[in-house]
Design a protein around this motif. Structure first.
Motif, PDB file in Angstrom:
ATOM      1  N   LEU A 186     -15.798 -13.289 -36.794  1.00 43.98           N
ATOM      2  CA  LEU A 186     -16.305 -14.570 -36.289  1.00 43.98           C
ATOM      3  C   LEU A 186     -17.782 -14.418 -35.945  1.00 43.98           C
ATOM      4  CD1 LEU A 186     -13.395 -15.835 -33.991  1.00 43.98           C
ATOM      5  CD2 LEU A 186     -13.768 -16.247 -36.428  1.00 43.98           C
ATOM      6  N   ASN A 187     -18.512 -15.501 -36.131  1.00 42.01           N
ATOM      7  CA  ASN A 187     -19.962 -15.421 -36.078  1.00 42.01           C
ATOM      8  C   ASN A 187     -20.564 -16.305 -34.988  1.00 42.01           C
ATOM      9  OD1 ASN A 187     -22.402 -14.583 -37.060  1.00 42.01           O
ATOM     10  ND2 ASN A 187     -22.528 -16.213 -38.610  1.00 42.01           N
ATOM     11  N   PHE A 188     -19.857 -16.469 -33.882  1.00 38.26           N
ATOM     12  CA  PHE A 188     -20.405 -17.281 -32.786  1.00 38.26           C
ATOM     13  C   PHE A 188     -19.904 -16.711 -31.467  1.00 38.26           C
ATOM     14  CE2 PHE A 188     -16.470 -19.684 -31.900  1.00 38.26           C
ATOM     15  CZ  PHE A 188     -15.779 -19.533 -33.092  1.00 38.26           C
ATOM     16  N   GLU A 189     -20.440 -17.220 -30.372  1.00 41.68           N
ATOM     17  CA  GLU A 189     -20.058 -16.672 -29.064  1.00 41.68           C
ATOM     18  C   GLU A 189     -18.794 -17.315 -28.541  1.00 41.68           C
ATOM     19  OE1 GLU A 189     -22.691 -16.058 -25.978  1.00 41.68           O
ATOM     20  OE2 GLU A 189     -24.068 -14.898 -27.243  1.00 41.68           O
ATOM     21  N   PHE A 190     -17.919 -16.511 -28.009  1.00 38.80           N
ATOM     22  CA  PHE A 190     -16.682 -17.048 -27.436  1.00 38.80           C
ATOM     23  C   PHE A 190     -16.134 -16.027 -26.455  1.00 38.80           C
ATOM     24  CE2 PHE A 190     -14.268 -14.094 -29.904  1.00 38.80           C
ATOM     25  CZ  PHE A 190     -15.036 -13.923 -31.049  1.00 38.80           C
ATOM     26  N   LYS A 191     -15.219 -16.545 -25.636  1.00 39.42           N
ATOM     27  CA  LYS A 191     -14.558 -15.669 -24.663  1.00 39.42           C
ATOM     28  C   LYS A 191     -13.346 -15.068 -25.379  1.00 39.42           C
ATOM     29  CE  LYS A 191     -11.718 -17.314 -21.711  1.00 39.42           C
ATOM     30  NZ  LYS A 191     -10.688 -17.893 -21.363  1.00 39.42           N
ATOM     31  N   GLY A 192     -13.124 -13.792 -25.227  1.00 42.46           N
ATOM     32  CA  GLY A 192     -12.105 -13.144 -26.044  1.00 42.46           C
ATOM     33  C   GLY A 192     -10.665 -13.289 -25.578  1.00 42.46           C
ATOM     34  N   ASP A 193     -10.461 -13.412 -24.272  1.00 42.92           N
ATOM     35  CA  ASP A 193      -9.089 -13.248 -23.780  1.00 42.92           C
ATOM     36  C   ASP A 193      -8.304 -14.560 -23.743  1.00 42.92           C
ATOM     37  OD1 ASP A 193     -10.772 -14.165 -21.884  1.00 42.92           O
ATOM     38  OD2 ASP A 193      -9.776 -13.193 -20.191  1.00 42.92           O
ATOM     39  N   ILE A 194      -8.083 -15.128 -24.905  1.00 39.71           N
ATOM     40  CA  ILE A 194      -7.296 -16.370 -24.991  1.00 39.71           C
ATOM     41  C   ILE A 194      -5.810 -15.976 -25.057  1.00 39.71           C
ATOM     42  CG2 ILE A 194      -6.797 -18.393 -26.424  1.00 39.71           C
ATOM     43  CD1 ILE A 194      -9.780 -18.261 -27.294  1.00 39.71           C
ATOM     44  N   PRO A 195      -4.993 -16.482 -24.108  1.00 36.79           N
ATOM     45  CA  PRO A 195      -3.584 -16.082 -24.126  1.00 36.79           C
ATOM     46  C   PRO A 195      -2.869 -16.553 -25.391  1.00 36.79           C
ATOM     47  CG  PRO A 195      -4.156 -17.227 -22.075  1.00 36.79           C
ATOM     48  CD  PRO A 195      -5.317 -17.376 -23.001  1.00 36.79           C
ATOM     49  N   ILE A 196      -1.977 -15.715 -25.894  1.00 39.81           N
ATOM     50  CA  ILE A 196      -1.201 -16.067 -27.083  1.00 39.81           C
ATOM     51  C   ILE A 196       0.277 -16.177 -26.713  1.00 39.81           C
ATOM     52  CG2 ILE A 196      -0.534 -15.363 -29.428  1.00 39.81           C
ATOM     53  CD1 ILE A 196      -3.249 -14.102 -29.772  1.00 39.81           C
ATOM     54  N   TYR A 197       0.838 -17.352 -26.956  1.00 40.08           N
ATOM     55  CA  TYR A 197       2.254 -17.624 -26.702  1.00 40.08           C
ATOM     56  C   TYR A 197       2.971 -17.683 -28.048  1.00 40.08           C
ATOM     57  CZ  TYR A 197       1.604 -18.923 -21.760  1.00 40.08           C
ATOM     58  OH  TYR A 197       1.341 -18.914 -20.414  1.00 40.08           O
ATOM     59  N   ILE A 198       4.135 -17.044 -28.107  1.00 38.85           N
ATOM     60  CA  ILE A 198       4.847 -16.968 -29.379  1.00 38.85           C
ATOM     61  C   ILE A 198       6.118 -17.823 -29.341  1.00 38.85           C
ATOM     62  CG2 ILE A 198       5.927 -15.388 -31.040  1.00 38.85           C
ATOM     63  CD1 ILE A 198       4.103 -13.156 -29.871  1.00 38.85           C
ATOM     64  N   GLY A 199       6.247 -18.725 -30.312  1.00 37.92           N
ATOM     65  CA  GLY A 199       7.459 -19.557 -30.435  1.00 37.92           C
ATOM     66  C   GLY A 199       8.570 -18.710 -31.039  1.00 37.92           C
ATOM     67  N   ALA A 200       9.686 -18.558 -30.334  1.00 35.52           N
ATOM     68  CA  ALA A 200      10.748 -17.661 -30.814  1.00 35.52           C
ATOM     69  C   ALA A 200      12.123 -18.116 -30.354  1.00 35.52           C
ATOM     70  CB  ALA A 200      10.492 -16.238 -30.306  1.00 35.52           C
ATOM     71  N   GLN A 201      13.103 -17.993 -31.241  1.00 34.96           N
ATOM     72  CA  GLN A 201      14.511 -18.283 -30.926  1.00 34.96           C
ATOM     73  C   GLN A 201      15.431 -17.143 -31.334  1.00 34.96           C
ATOM     74  OE1 GLN A 201      13.086 -21.350 -29.630  1.00 34.96           O
ATOM     75  NE2 GLN A 201      12.793 -21.494 -31.832  1.00 34.96           N
ATOM     76  N   GLY A 202      15.154 -16.567 -32.507  1.00 30.56           N
ATOM     77  CA  GLY A 202      16.024 -15.536 -33.062  1.00 30.56           C
ATOM     78  C   GLY A 202      15.855 -14.232 -32.301  1.00 30.56           C
ATOM     79  N   PRO A 203      16.874 -13.346 -32.347  1.00 31.22           N
ATOM     80  CA  PRO A 203      16.816 -12.091 -31.597  1.00 31.22           C
ATOM     81  C   PRO A 203      15.603 -11.219 -31.939  1.00 31.22           C
ATOM     82  CG  PRO A 203      18.771 -12.169 -33.043  1.00 31.22           C
ATOM     83  CD  PRO A 203      18.169 -13.537 -33.035  1.00 31.22           C
ATOM     84  N   ASN A 204      15.275 -11.123 -33.234  1.00 31.46           N
ATOM     85  CA  ASN A 204      14.146 -10.251 -33.597  1.00 31.46           C
ATOM     86  C   ASN A 204      12.807 -10.857 -33.180  1.00 31.46           C
ATOM     87  OD1 ASN A 204      16.068  -8.633 -34.759  1.00 31.46           O
ATOM     88  ND2 ASN A 204      15.578  -9.222 -36.864  1.00 31.46           N
ATOM     89  N   MET A 205      12.697 -12.173 -33.361  1.00 32.82           N
ATOM     90  CA  MET A 205      11.451 -12.845 -32.951  1.00 32.82           C
ATOM     91  C   MET A 205      11.260 -12.739 -31.442  1.00 32.82           C
ATOM     92  SD  MET A 205       9.379 -14.239 -35.176  1.00 32.82           S
ATOM     93  CE  MET A 205       8.469 -15.276 -34.047  1.00 32.82           C
ATOM     94  N   LEU A 206      12.354 -12.887 -30.690  1.00 26.63           N
ATOM     95  CA  LEU A 206      12.243 -12.820 -29.227  1.00 26.63           C
ATOM     96  C   LEU A 206      11.762 -11.435 -28.804  1.00 26.63           C
ATOM     97  CD1 LEU A 206      15.529 -14.768 -28.436  1.00 26.63           C
ATOM     98  CD2 LEU A 206      13.262 -15.460 -27.623  1.00 26.63           C
ATOM     99  N   LYS A 207      12.313 -10.418 -29.441  1.00 24.40           N
ATOM    100  CA  LYS A 207      11.908  -9.043 -29.107  1.00 24.40           C
ATOM    101  C   LYS A 207      10.427  -8.832 -29.455  1.00 24.40           C
ATOM    102  CE  LYS A 207      13.238  -4.286 -29.880  1.00 24.40           C
ATOM    103  NZ  LYS A 207      12.898  -3.566 -31.111  1.00 24.40           N
ATOM    104  N   MET A 208      10.039  -9.302 -30.641  1.00 30.03           N
ATOM    105  CA  MET A 208       8.644  -9.163 -31.061  1.00 30.03           C
ATOM    106  C   MET A 208       7.726  -9.895 -30.073  1.00 30.03           C
ATOM    107  SD  MET A 208       5.882 -10.671 -32.639  1.00 30.03           S
ATOM    108  CE  MET A 208       6.175 -12.068 -33.723  1.00 30.03           C
TER     109      MET A 208
END
Ligand code: F42
Length: 330
Positions: free
Chosen positions: A146-168
């Motif tokens: 990326l080529n512009f200024e930004f704050k790095g620590d943007i929280p990432i939320y993961i949409g999950a239902q299945g057992p493997n996705m939930l674990k990931m």
């Protein structure tokens, strides 16, 4: 402490969603989530308008996916949203809705791997790195940066239902958006999320476990219930047999609803929704009833309650009710 969020689906006019989001902002909700499907209005255009008209609420897509949007593009867009909202952006990402992707001719190949790798790419770009991903299965960046200024620590939320996705999600997410409304589903989900948390040597406090519910509040239980019949019909028609079994719902009845929906017979589909279906797949009732149900979710480990569609027979009244009669109990 329980956090409160609200979800809007941009099939409604942008202006209306912006006004409701601005109301939620003024009433001290913590988060606003906008769903992302190509056939609805554009999630980021809606979010950028919301950013302009709000001052404290955290905002983000709930959820984007790595199939229709390249992860580098997602990193750039979410960093831009963060710029214009003074650091209030959060990123919700998941594997995407299979039916929607099918209609675009996109094959849902290795959805977990693709999502996990996309998150890694996004995190590295947001950390200011130049990303090359020769080792990855599903992404092939050569020299992305990326080529512009930004704050790095943007929280990432993961949409999950299945057992493997939930674990990931437990291994990699700052939060998990679980599309469910009943404590039984959270007992299952949180066990899987905890496996991931342990594997990654993290702690449960690192992950905001979010109930992304189908929600409806009104002064009368019956009115609140009536408003959730349509979303519950669609949920019943799409969840797998194991989840129906978990709630003691007959597979035949669910199939019947699916047939009505497939045939475009919505009236019949909604009328076929039974009480056990509504109780399993929606959080609804008077403010007092909602408080009791949210406390059950809190006891099972949920840390954010998102009021998702419909929110109530009247959305504006429902948002005020949540703020005045539900949030103060937590
Ligand atoms: N989808 C959208 O398109 N738009 C939205 O706005 C949206 C909102 C949303 C909010 C909350 C939420 O929880 C989900 C939401 N979704 C939305 C849906 C989301 O994008 C996903 O469709 C949804 O979460 C389904 O995910 P799932 O957890 O059921 O995962 C799928 C991929 C699955 O099958 N998972 C299994 C599992 O056990 O978790 C198996 C996954 C697996 O291990 N796959 C392997 C791999 O590498 O991908 C391959 C296995 C093999 O055999 O090849």
């Amino acid at each position: 402490m329980m956090r409160f969020g609200v979800e809007f689906v941009p099939e409604e006019p942008v202006e209306k969603i912006v006004n409701l989001a601005s109301l939620a902002d003024s009433l001290d909700f913590d988060n606003v989530w906008i769903t992302d499907h190509y056939n609805n209005r554009s999630v980021y255009i809606v979010l950028s308008k919301i950013a302009e008209k709000t001052s404290q609420i955290t905002l983000g897509p709930g959820v984007t996916n790595p199939y229709t949007v390249n992860p580098a593009e997602t990193a750039s867009t979410i960093a831009t949203l963060d710029n214009i909202s003074d650091g209030r952006a959060v990123l919700g990402i998941g594997p995407g809705d299979k039916t929607t992707l099918n209609s675009l001719g996109i094959e849902w190949d290795k959805p977990l791997t693709r999502t996990k790798e996309a998150i890694e790419v996004i995190e590295r770009l947001l950390a200011g790195e130049e990303v090359q991903c020769e080792q990855m299965d599903k992404h092939d960046m050569k020299r992305a940066k990326l080529n512009f200024e930004f704050k790095g620590d943007i929280p990432i939320y993961i949409g999950a239902q299945g057992p493997n996705m939930l674990k990931m999600a437990g291994e990699n997410g700052d939060g998990v958006l679980v599309n469910a409304s009943h404590p039984k589903d959270f007992h299952f989900a949180i066990d899987r999320i905890e496996e991931g948390i342990e594997e990654a040597n993290r702690s449960i406090e690192d992950v905001d476990i979010t109930a992304y519910t189908s929600f409806s509040v009104a002064e009368e239980t019956e009115k609140a219930k009536k408003a959730v019949l349509p979303p519950v019909a669609f949920i019943v028609a799409s969840v797998n047999e194991k989840i129906l079994e978990r709630h003691g719902i007959s597979f035949e009845k669910a199939e019947e609803i699916q047939k009505h929906l497939d045939g475009g017979d919505y009236g019949e589909a909604f009328a076929s929704v039974t009480d056990d279906m509504v109780d399993a797949f929606a959080l609804y009732g008077t403010p007092e009833e909602c408080v009791r149900k949210i406390k059950e979710l809190e006891d099972s480990g949920v840390t954010q309650l998102v009021s998702g569609s419909p929110i109530g027979p009247n959305k504006e009244e429902a948002i005020r009710m949540i703020s005045e009669e539900i949030i103060p109990s937590f």
